[in-house]
Scaffold this active site. Sequence first.
Site, PDB file in Angstrom:
ATOM      1  N   SER A  70       0.220  -2.758   0.654  1.00  0.00           N
ATOM      2  CA  SER A  70       0.092  -1.561   1.492  1.00  0.00           C
ATOM      3  C   SER A  70       0.788  -0.359   0.885  1.00  0.00           C
ATOM      4  O   SER A  70       1.940  -0.453   0.446  1.00  0.00           O
ATOM      5  CB  SER A  70       0.720  -1.894   2.858  1.00  0.00           C
ATOM      6  OG  SER A  70       1.190  -0.721   3.487  1.00  0.00           O
ATOM      7  N   GLY A  71       0.116   0.771   0.904  1.00  0.00           N
ATOM      8  CA  GLY A  71       0.747   2.004   0.427  1.00  0.00           C
ATOM      9  C   GLY A  71       1.925   2.382   1.298  1.00  0.00           C
ATOM     10  O   GLY A  71       2.991   2.780   0.803  1.00  0.00           O
ATOM     11  N   LEU A  72       1.728   2.238   2.616  1.00  0.00           N
ATOM     12  CA  LEU A  72       2.801   2.584   3.544  1.00  0.00           C
ATOM     13  C   LEU A  72       4.045   1.740   3.277  1.00  0.00           C
ATOM     14  O   LEU A  72       5.157   2.248   3.175  1.00  0.00           O
ATOM     15  CB  LEU A  72       2.325   2.373   4.988  1.00  0.00           C
ATOM     16  CG  LEU A  72       3.401   2.464   6.072  1.00  0.00           C
ATOM     17  CD1 LEU A  72       3.973   3.870   6.157  1.00  0.00           C
ATOM     18  CD2 LEU A  72       2.842   2.032   7.435  1.00  0.00           C
ATOM     19  N   ASP A 102       4.938   7.773   2.849  1.00  0.00           N
ATOM     20  CA  ASP A 102       3.578   7.368   2.476  1.00  0.00           C
ATOM     21  C   ASP A 102       2.754   8.621   2.204  1.00  0.00           C
ATOM     22  O   ASP A 102       1.746   8.879   2.857  1.00  0.00           O
ATOM     23  CB  ASP A 102       2.985   6.536   3.629  1.00  0.00           C
ATOM     24  CG  ASP A 102       1.638   5.927   3.271  1.00  0.00           C
ATOM     25  OD1 ASP A 102       1.304   5.870   2.078  1.00  0.00           O
ATOM     26  OD2 ASP A 102       0.926   5.524   4.210  1.00  0.00           O
ATOM     27  N   ASP A 152      -3.807  -0.936  -1.863  1.00  0.00           N
ATOM     28  CA  ASP A 152      -4.135   0.292  -1.164  1.00  0.00           C
ATOM     29  C   ASP A 152      -4.024   1.426  -2.200  1.00  0.00           C
ATOM     30  O   ASP A 152      -2.926   1.836  -2.552  1.00  0.00           O
ATOM     31  CB  ASP A 152      -3.101   0.450  -0.039  1.00  0.00           C
ATOM     32  CG  ASP A 152      -3.228   1.744   0.725  1.00  0.00           C
ATOM     33  OD1 ASP A 152      -4.087   2.567   0.365  1.00  0.00           O
ATOM     34  OD2 ASP A 152      -2.455   1.907   1.690  1.00  0.00           O
ATOM     35  N   ASP A 193      -4.808   4.482  -1.931  1.00  0.00           N
ATOM     36  CA  ASP A 193      -4.794   5.831  -1.316  1.00  0.00           C
ATOM     37  C   ASP A 193      -6.086   6.575  -1.676  1.00  0.00           C
ATOM     38  O   ASP A 193      -7.158   6.030  -1.532  1.00  0.00           O
ATOM     39  CB  ASP A 193      -3.526   6.591  -1.745  1.00  0.00           C
ATOM     40  CG  ASP A 193      -2.258   5.974  -1.144  1.00  0.00           C
ATOM     41  OD1 ASP A 193      -2.378   5.243  -0.144  1.00  0.00           O
ATOM     42  OD2 ASP A 193      -1.165   6.217  -1.673  1.00  0.00           O
ATOM     43  N   GLU A 253      -9.556   5.803  -0.180  1.00  0.00           N
ATOM     44  CA  GLU A 253      -9.923   6.433   1.091  1.00  0.00           C
ATOM     45  C   GLU A 253     -10.404   7.862   0.879  1.00  0.00           C
ATOM     46  O   GLU A 253      -9.948   8.545  -0.046  1.00  0.00           O
ATOM     47  CB  GLU A 253      -8.724   6.383   2.058  1.00  0.00           C
ATOM     48  CG  GLU A 253      -7.513   7.170   1.616  1.00  0.00           C
ATOM     49  CD  GLU A 253      -6.247   6.793   2.411  1.00  0.00           C
ATOM     50  OE1 GLU A 253      -5.846   5.616   2.379  1.00  0.00           O
ATOM     51  OE2 GLU A 253      -5.668   7.689   3.051  1.00  0.00           O
ATOM     52  N   LYS A 256      -2.106  12.283  -0.069  1.00  0.00           N
ATOM     53  CA  LYS A 256      -2.570  11.779   1.231  1.00  0.00           C
ATOM     54  C   LYS A 256      -1.441  11.788   2.267  1.00  0.00           C
ATOM     55  O   LYS A 256      -0.245  11.907   1.930  1.00  0.00           O
ATOM     56  CB  LYS A 256      -3.163  10.368   1.092  1.00  0.00           C
ATOM     57  CG  LYS A 256      -2.288   9.295   0.503  1.00  0.00           C
ATOM     58  CD  LYS A 256      -1.204   8.753   1.396  1.00  0.00           C
ATOM     59  CE  LYS A 256      -1.706   8.182   2.681  1.00  0.00           C
ATOM     60  NZ  LYS A 256      -2.051   6.762   2.560  1.00  0.00           N
ATOM     61  N   ASN A 305      -0.355   9.475   5.834  1.00  0.00           N
ATOM     62  CA  ASN A 305      -0.694   8.235   6.531  1.00  0.00           C
ATOM     63  C   ASN A 305      -1.632   8.527   7.693  1.00  0.00           C
ATOM     64  O   ASN A 305      -1.505   9.534   8.391  1.00  0.00           O
ATOM     65  CB  ASN A 305       0.575   7.535   7.026  1.00  0.00           C
ATOM     66  CG  ASN A 305       0.255   6.189   7.636  1.00  0.00           C
ATOM     67  OD1 ASN A 305      -0.057   6.087   8.814  1.00  0.00           O
ATOM     68  ND2 ASN A 305       0.294   5.156   6.807  1.00  0.00           N
ATOM     69  N   SER A 306      -2.594   7.624   7.915  1.00  0.00           N
ATOM     70  CA  SER A 306      -3.644   7.836   8.913  1.00  0.00           C
ATOM     71  C   SER A 306      -3.107   7.969  10.336  1.00  0.00           C
ATOM     72  O   SER A 306      -3.780   8.503  11.213  1.00  0.00           O
ATOM     73  CB  SER A 306      -4.632   6.671   8.871  1.00  0.00           C
ATOM     74  OG  SER A 306      -5.207   6.589   7.596  1.00  0.00           O
ATOM     75  N   ARG A 313     -12.900   3.322   1.781  1.00  0.00           N
ATOM     76  CA  ARG A 313     -12.283   3.400   3.115  1.00  0.00           C
ATOM     77  C   ARG A 313     -12.740   4.682   3.803  1.00  0.00           C
ATOM     78  O   ARG A 313     -12.527   5.786   3.284  1.00  0.00           O
ATOM     79  CB  ARG A 313     -10.771   3.377   2.963  1.00  0.00           C
ATOM     80  CG  ARG A 313     -10.005   3.705   4.215  1.00  0.00           C
ATOM     81  CD  ARG A 313      -8.583   3.255   4.040  1.00  0.00           C
ATOM     82  NE  ARG A 313      -7.655   3.943   4.920  1.00  0.00           N
ATOM     83  CZ  ARG A 313      -6.357   3.691   4.981  1.00  0.00           C
ATOM     84  NH1 ARG A 313      -5.834   2.759   4.194  1.00  0.00           N
ATOM     85  NH2 ARG A 313      -5.570   4.368   5.791  1.00  0.00           N
ATOM     86  N   HIS A 362     -11.644   2.449   9.294  1.00  0.00           N
ATOM     87  CA  HIS A 362     -10.315   2.503   9.909  1.00  0.00           C
ATOM     88  C   HIS A 362     -10.370   3.230  11.244  1.00  0.00           C
ATOM     89  O   HIS A 362     -11.193   4.147  11.433  1.00  0.00           O
ATOM     90  CB  HIS A 362      -9.335   3.213   8.966  1.00  0.00           C
ATOM     91  CG  HIS A 362      -7.892   2.854   9.226  1.00  0.00           C
ATOM     92  ND1 HIS A 362      -7.494   1.879  10.106  1.00  0.00           N
ATOM     93  CD2 HIS A 362      -6.734   3.359   8.699  1.00  0.00           C
ATOM     94  CE1 HIS A 362      -6.180   1.797  10.113  1.00  0.00           C
ATOM     95  NE2 HIS A 362      -5.690   2.684   9.273  1.00  0.00           N
TER      96      HIS A 362
HETATM   97  C1  SPV Z   1      -1.354   1.079   4.615  1.00  0.00           C
HETATM   98  O1  SPV Z   1      -0.953  -0.029   4.991  1.00  0.00           O
HETATM   99  O2  SPV Z   1      -0.733   1.778   3.818  1.00  0.00           O
HETATM  100  C2  SPV Z   1      -2.613   1.607   5.123  1.00  0.00           C
HETATM  101  C3  SPV Z   1      -3.046   1.209   6.440  1.00  0.00           C
HETATM  102  O3  SPV Z   1      -3.189   2.399   4.459  1.00  0.00           O
HETATM  103  S1  SPV Z   1      -2.549   2.431   7.505  1.00  0.00           S
HETATM  104  O4  SPV Z   1      -1.124   2.527   7.454  1.00  0.00           O
HETATM  105  O5  SPV Z   1      -3.055   2.009   8.785  1.00  0.00           O
HETATM  106  O6  SPV Z   1      -3.156   3.679   7.091  1.00  0.00           O
HETATM  107 MG    MG Z   2      -2.101   3.318   3.083  1.00  0.00          MG
END
Ligand code: SPV
Ligand code: MG
Length: 558
Positions: free
Chosen positions: A57-59, A69, A96, A98, A125, A131, A133-134, A169, A200
């Site tokens: 995971s990027g986060l 993130d 991930d 990004d 994505e 980026k 975070n979503s 994504r 997502h």
């Molecule tokens: C991540 O885990 O970094 C994701 C999922 O991209 S989210 O945090 O839901 O964007």
């Molecule tokens: Mg991410």
Amino acid sequence: MARQLSYALHAPEPAVSRTTAFRAELTSPRLSFLMEAHNGLSAKIVEEAGFKGIWASGLTMSAALGVRDSNEASWTQVLEVLEFMADAATIPIMVDGDTGYGNFNNVRRLVRKLCERNIAAVSIEDKLFPKTNSFIGEGQPLADVDEFCGKIKAGKDSQTDDDFCVIARVEALISGWGLDEALRRAEAYHAAGADGILIHSKQPTADEILAFCQEWEGRCPVVIVPTTYYRTPTQAFDEAGISMVIWANHNLRASIKAMRETSRRIFEEQSLTGSEKDIATVKDVFGLAGNKELAEAEARYLTAQGRRTGAIVIAASRGRKLGALTEDRPKCMIDVRGRPLLRRLVEAFNETGVNDITVVRGYKKEAIDLPAISTVDNDDYDNTGELASLACAADKIEGETVIAYGDTLFRRFILDALLEAGQKSDSDVVLSVDALARGRDHKTAQRVVDLVGAARPFTGSYLDGQAPIAATKVGHELAPEEVDGEWIGLAWLSAKGAKLVRAEIEAMRKDGSLAEADILSLFSRLIAAGHKVTVSYVAGHWLDVDDAFDLAQARNLI
Ligand code: SPV
Ligand code: MG
């Protein structure tokens, strides 16, 4: 059931490549799961739990590095983390990616490097670099569809492994553009060559995801991240034809809570006592790190001098014959010219390069307070024998190990000779045997003597010790003509010998003979089972301290 993994320097490559395994999971009709990991350790834990794939995971990789993130970690820093993860685990990793860290050209380079690092898939994505975070803010700007399709094509054209997957994504639902825009984008990305669509959503229910799936009709595999709609039963995802579910950040979140609680508690209590039972053991850490494999590799690759040799010192008994001298301490702690016996023994070990010393304590255990040793306790020392004490340290009988009585004194060259005899032979066990006791009649001895019979007697010749001499019989009651010497309470075990000893201890625990047995009966069983037990002859220059006379002798020996 947690899987037991044995990690080498790199986890061994599975028979099926990770890219192929990932593609199989993605395209199989059954639902698959990726679990989040953010470093080598968490990757191992995910694999140990039984997951077939990892979400890098990027986060969470960012958070674990202490940054946001928001592409604050550079893509090569992410690559470094991924390399540790891919080395630590054997299951496929989807990273991930990004937005791809730039334009199509950056995606090309990224994909090539991911293939080199044994990463199975990347998701990119359709947002803008850098980026966000979503789950932060509303209406984040989306990438131009054509430009994003160019990135997908560039990624697919750059992969050096046919089964590598590029997952597109779609962030249209997150940004509030609705189902039609999500479908339009998914269609375009699919046409551009994406191997799957990650749709997502940040809604508390799965409604918009399920609506998407209904319209999508399985044109290519769909991947979801149900972080906010976690209440939806997993079965609903399966029924909607979804291919893969990502549990996106739960290991990091679990560890934050555990670390915060542990830090707070230790800070407030200024003590470790309260936390100890709630945290993983250091042994667990070594297990995950694969230390066992390293010990085996050392036995295979290191020269004898470089190998780690451990020692177990049996020091549980009081030594009653020493009377008042052992009122407040076990006999191993009796002073011999300014230093306790045990300290002299530890020094002899250290000088010979044996530094990993475990002392089995029993009687007045608190009196054994030497630095640089570890201890285990036989609290039932009064009702059990030597072997039961050794058994308390069974976990430490690993790799080359020396076993010694805690009340023995010997000249350094005896230990040197024992180690050399072991390391130059293929023996499982080598016993230091004093040849001066040859032909001794146990009945005339004032004390219990560990007698040894061997294939050849000591000759004192220059060539003596060139070839291993088998121990043929050990016991306290050998006939005088059977006796080639006395075991001085010092034995060397090879790595294999250590395993044999552990197994024999277990067998004796099962057959009920462990509690009362002495060490000699262990050697006796090993000889009877045909294992290679040999002798290293010495001629005096040692003693064990049983009574006041021995103690006087010990004071002279030094
Ligand atoms: C991540 O885990 O970094 C994701 C999922 O991209 S989210 O945090 O839901 O964007
Ligand atoms: Mg991410």
